[in-house]
Design a protein around this motif. Structure first.
Motif, PDB file in Angstrom:
ATOM      1  N   PHE A 135      26.070  31.881  40.316  1.00  0.00           N
ATOM      2  CA  PHE A 135      26.989  32.877  39.755  1.00  0.00           C
ATOM      3  C   PHE A 135      28.193  33.087  40.671  1.00  0.00           C
ATOM      4  O   PHE A 135      29.341  33.109  40.216  1.00  0.00           O
ATOM      5  CB  PHE A 135      26.262  34.209  39.528  1.00  0.00           C
ATOM      6  CG  PHE A 135      27.201  35.353  39.314  1.00  0.00           C
ATOM      7  CD1 PHE A 135      27.853  35.503  38.114  1.00  0.00           C
ATOM      8  CD2 PHE A 135      27.449  36.262  40.328  1.00  0.00           C
ATOM      9  CE1 PHE A 135      28.744  36.551  37.919  1.00  0.00           C
ATOM     10  CE2 PHE A 135      28.335  37.299  40.146  1.00  0.00           C
ATOM     11  CZ  PHE A 135      28.979  37.446  38.934  1.00  0.00           C
ATOM     12  N   ILE A 136      27.935  33.220  41.968  1.00  0.00           N
ATOM     13  CA  ILE A 136      29.022  33.441  42.930  1.00  0.00           C
ATOM     14  C   ILE A 136      29.969  32.236  42.946  1.00  0.00           C
ATOM     15  O   ILE A 136      31.191  32.393  42.935  1.00  0.00           O
ATOM     16  CB  ILE A 136      28.462  33.730  44.338  1.00  0.00           C
ATOM     17  CG1 ILE A 136      27.726  35.071  44.359  1.00  0.00           C
ATOM     18  CG2 ILE A 136      29.563  33.697  45.390  1.00  0.00           C
ATOM     19  CD1 ILE A 136      28.595  36.276  44.063  1.00  0.00           C
ATOM     20  N   ALA A 137      29.414  31.033  42.960  1.00  0.00           N
ATOM     21  CA  ALA A 137      30.254  29.824  42.965  1.00  0.00           C
ATOM     22  C   ALA A 137      31.098  29.746  41.702  1.00  0.00           C
ATOM     23  O   ALA A 137      32.302  29.470  41.761  1.00  0.00           O
ATOM     24  CB  ALA A 137      29.374  28.582  43.107  1.00  0.00           C
ATOM     25  N   SER A 138      30.488  29.998  40.563  1.00  0.00           N
ATOM     26  CA  SER A 138      31.202  29.951  39.288  1.00  0.00           C
ATOM     27  C   SER A 138      32.292  31.013  39.225  1.00  0.00           C
ATOM     28  O   SER A 138      33.418  30.739  38.799  1.00  0.00           O
ATOM     29  CB  SER A 138      30.198  30.136  38.146  1.00  0.00           C
ATOM     30  OG  SER A 138      30.849  30.176  36.916  1.00  0.00           O
ATOM     31  N   THR A 139      31.985  32.207  39.647  1.00  0.00           N
ATOM     32  CA  THR A 139      32.959  33.298  39.641  1.00  0.00           C
ATOM     33  C   THR A 139      34.124  32.992  40.572  1.00  0.00           C
ATOM     34  O   THR A 139      35.286  33.224  40.227  1.00  0.00           O
ATOM     35  CB  THR A 139      32.285  34.629  40.046  1.00  0.00           C
ATOM     36  OG1 THR A 139      31.241  34.913  39.115  1.00  0.00           O
ATOM     37  CG2 THR A 139      33.273  35.771  40.075  1.00  0.00           C
ATOM     38  N   PHE A 140      33.826  32.443  41.737  1.00  0.00           N
ATOM     39  CA  PHE A 140      34.869  32.103  42.697  1.00  0.00           C
ATOM     40  C   PHE A 140      35.820  31.057  42.109  1.00  0.00           C
ATOM     41  O   PHE A 140      37.043  31.198  42.216  1.00  0.00           O
ATOM     42  CB  PHE A 140      34.247  31.594  44.001  1.00  0.00           C
ATOM     43  CG  PHE A 140      35.259  31.185  45.020  1.00  0.00           C
ATOM     44  CD1 PHE A 140      35.996  32.139  45.703  1.00  0.00           C
ATOM     45  CD2 PHE A 140      35.493  29.842  45.290  1.00  0.00           C
ATOM     46  CE1 PHE A 140      36.948  31.763  46.642  1.00  0.00           C
ATOM     47  CE2 PHE A 140      36.437  29.462  46.222  1.00  0.00           C
ATOM     48  CZ  PHE A 140      37.169  30.419  46.906  1.00  0.00           C
ATOM     49  N   ILE A 141      35.266  30.039  41.485  1.00  0.00           N
ATOM     50  CA  ILE A 141      36.097  28.983  40.882  1.00  0.00           C
ATOM     51  C   ILE A 141      36.977  29.565  39.778  1.00  0.00           C
ATOM     52  O   ILE A 141      38.173  29.271  39.700  1.00  0.00           O
ATOM     53  CB  ILE A 141      35.214  27.830  40.356  1.00  0.00           C
ATOM     54  CG1 ILE A 141      34.572  27.094  41.532  1.00  0.00           C
ATOM     55  CG2 ILE A 141      36.027  26.868  39.505  1.00  0.00           C
ATOM     56  CD1 ILE A 141      33.483  26.125  41.125  1.00  0.00           C
ATOM     57  N   LYS A 142      36.397  30.407  38.921  1.00  0.00           N
ATOM     58  CA  LYS A 142      37.185  31.020  37.844  1.00  0.00           C
ATOM     59  C   LYS A 142      38.298  31.892  38.404  1.00  0.00           C
ATOM     60  O   LYS A 142      39.422  31.872  37.897  1.00  0.00           O
ATOM     61  CB  LYS A 142      36.284  31.856  36.926  1.00  0.00           C
ATOM     62  CG  LYS A 142      35.349  31.046  36.065  1.00  0.00           C
ATOM     63  CD  LYS A 142      34.623  31.900  35.055  1.00  0.00           C
ATOM     64  CE  LYS A 142      33.851  33.024  35.674  1.00  0.00           C
ATOM     65  NZ  LYS A 142      33.071  33.809  34.711  1.00  0.00           N
ATOM     66  N   PHE A 143      37.981  32.656  39.433  1.00  0.00           N
ATOM     67  CA  PHE A 143      38.979  33.536  40.040  1.00  0.00           C
ATOM     68  C   PHE A 143      40.122  32.730  40.651  1.00  0.00           C
ATOM     69  O   PHE A 143      41.299  33.072  40.471  1.00  0.00           O
ATOM     70  CB  PHE A 143      38.325  34.433  41.099  1.00  0.00           C
ATOM     71  CG  PHE A 143      39.287  35.334  41.807  1.00  0.00           C
ATOM     72  CD1 PHE A 143      39.839  36.419  41.155  1.00  0.00           C
ATOM     73  CD2 PHE A 143      39.641  35.093  43.123  1.00  0.00           C
ATOM     74  CE1 PHE A 143      40.741  37.256  41.802  1.00  0.00           C
ATOM     75  CE2 PHE A 143      40.541  35.921  43.775  1.00  0.00           C
ATOM     76  CZ  PHE A 143      41.085  37.006  43.124  1.00  0.00           C
ATOM     77  N   VAL A 144      39.795  31.665  41.357  1.00  0.00           N
ATOM     78  CA  VAL A 144      40.829  30.832  41.984  1.00  0.00           C
ATOM     79  C   VAL A 144      41.750  30.236  40.916  1.00  0.00           C
ATOM     80  O   VAL A 144      42.980  30.265  41.054  1.00  0.00           O
ATOM     81  CB  VAL A 144      40.193  29.730  42.864  1.00  0.00           C
ATOM     82  CG1 VAL A 144      41.209  28.676  43.245  1.00  0.00           C
ATOM     83  CG2 VAL A 144      39.567  30.343  44.106  1.00  0.00           C
ATOM     84  N   ILE A 145      41.179  29.701  39.851  1.00  0.00           N
ATOM     85  CA  ILE A 145      41.994  29.112  38.786  1.00  0.00           C
ATOM     86  C   ILE A 145      42.862  30.181  38.119  1.00  0.00           C
ATOM     87  O   ILE A 145      44.049  29.952  37.855  1.00  0.00           O
ATOM     88  CB  ILE A 145      41.112  28.378  37.754  1.00  0.00           C
ATOM     89  CG1 ILE A 145      40.413  27.190  38.408  1.00  0.00           C
ATOM     90  CG2 ILE A 145      41.920  27.938  36.540  1.00  0.00           C
ATOM     91  CD1 ILE A 145      41.345  26.136  38.965  1.00  0.00           C
ATOM     92  N   ALA A 146      42.298  31.358  37.848  1.00  0.00           N
ATOM     93  CA  ALA A 146      43.077  32.439  37.233  1.00  0.00           C
ATOM     94  C   ALA A 146      44.223  32.867  38.157  1.00  0.00           C
ATOM     95  O   ALA A 146      45.330  33.141  37.692  1.00  0.00           O
ATOM     96  CB  ALA A 146      42.187  33.628  36.897  1.00  0.00           C
ATOM     97  N   MET A 147      43.991  32.881  39.458  1.00  0.00           N
ATOM     98  CA  MET A 147      45.044  33.238  40.405  1.00  0.00           C
ATOM     99  C   MET A 147      46.119  32.149  40.466  1.00  0.00           C
ATOM    100  O   MET A 147      47.310  32.459  40.596  1.00  0.00           O
ATOM    101  CB  MET A 147      44.461  33.496  41.799  1.00  0.00           C
ATOM    102  CG  MET A 147      43.617  34.754  41.884  1.00  0.00           C
ATOM    103  SD  MET A 147      44.493  36.252  41.401  1.00  0.00           S
ATOM    104  CE  MET A 147      45.624  36.425  42.766  1.00  0.00           C
TER     105      MET A 147
END
Length: 166
Positions: A135-147
């Motif tokens: 979950f943390i890895a997936s959330t981090f990747i989504k956040f980076v792409i959104a940023m």
């Protein structure tokens, strides 16, 4: 009309960042919609290559969002109950007024899900940890792409701000 589209695009960009943390809202896809709306403004030229590449990235991240937590759970011996528990724990962690709820919630949700699935405590903790890491890895990747998408938006905005506010 262009100013309305820019405001709407900015709203979708912010919603995309929030969606990076919420399992019910696809963060990068929502941010991509913001990029699309921004390119619909008359003063901003439509760049199809840019939009197609960012769309493919957003779809890829959306697909990975389902694969990465499952891989983490499976790798650590978890079940589907742990994955469901992770999602429920995330929602409870967001709503509950506890510090770090967004981090603590998925772990305890996965642990409770595994325990309800009749797993031994040691196996449930291991599976919960795997689900949590996924979950943390997936959330981090989504956040980076959104940023990154937000960065694209800001750069384009400043490139055309003089024309927008003429």
């Amino acid at each position: 009309m262009d100013i309305f589209l820019v405001i709407l695009a900015a709203f979708f960009m912010i919603l995309g960042i929030i969606g990076s943390f919420l399992p019910v809202l696809p963060g990068p896809l929502t941010s991509w919609i913001g990029l699309l709306i921004f390119h619909l403004a008359d003063v901003v030229p439509m760049n199809w290559t840019f939009l197609i590449i960012t769309f493919i990235i957003a779809i890829g991240i959306w697909i990975l969002d389902y694969i990465i937590p499952a891989m983490g759970t499976k790798r650590f011996g978890g079940t589907k109950a742990g994955m469901i528990g992770t999602s429920i724990g995330l929602i409870v962690g967001l709503i509950a007024p506890i510090p770090g709820g967004i981090i603590i919630g998925p772990f305890f949700g996965a642990l409770i899900g595994e325990l309800l699935n009749k797993a031994e405590f040691d196996k449930a903790v291991k599976a919960a940890f795997g689900s949590f890491l996924g979950f943390i890895a997936s959330t981090f990747i989504k956040f980076v792409i959104a940023m990154i998408f937000l960065g694209f938006f800001i750069v384009k905005f400043f490139d055309y701000k003089d024309v927008l506010f003429q």
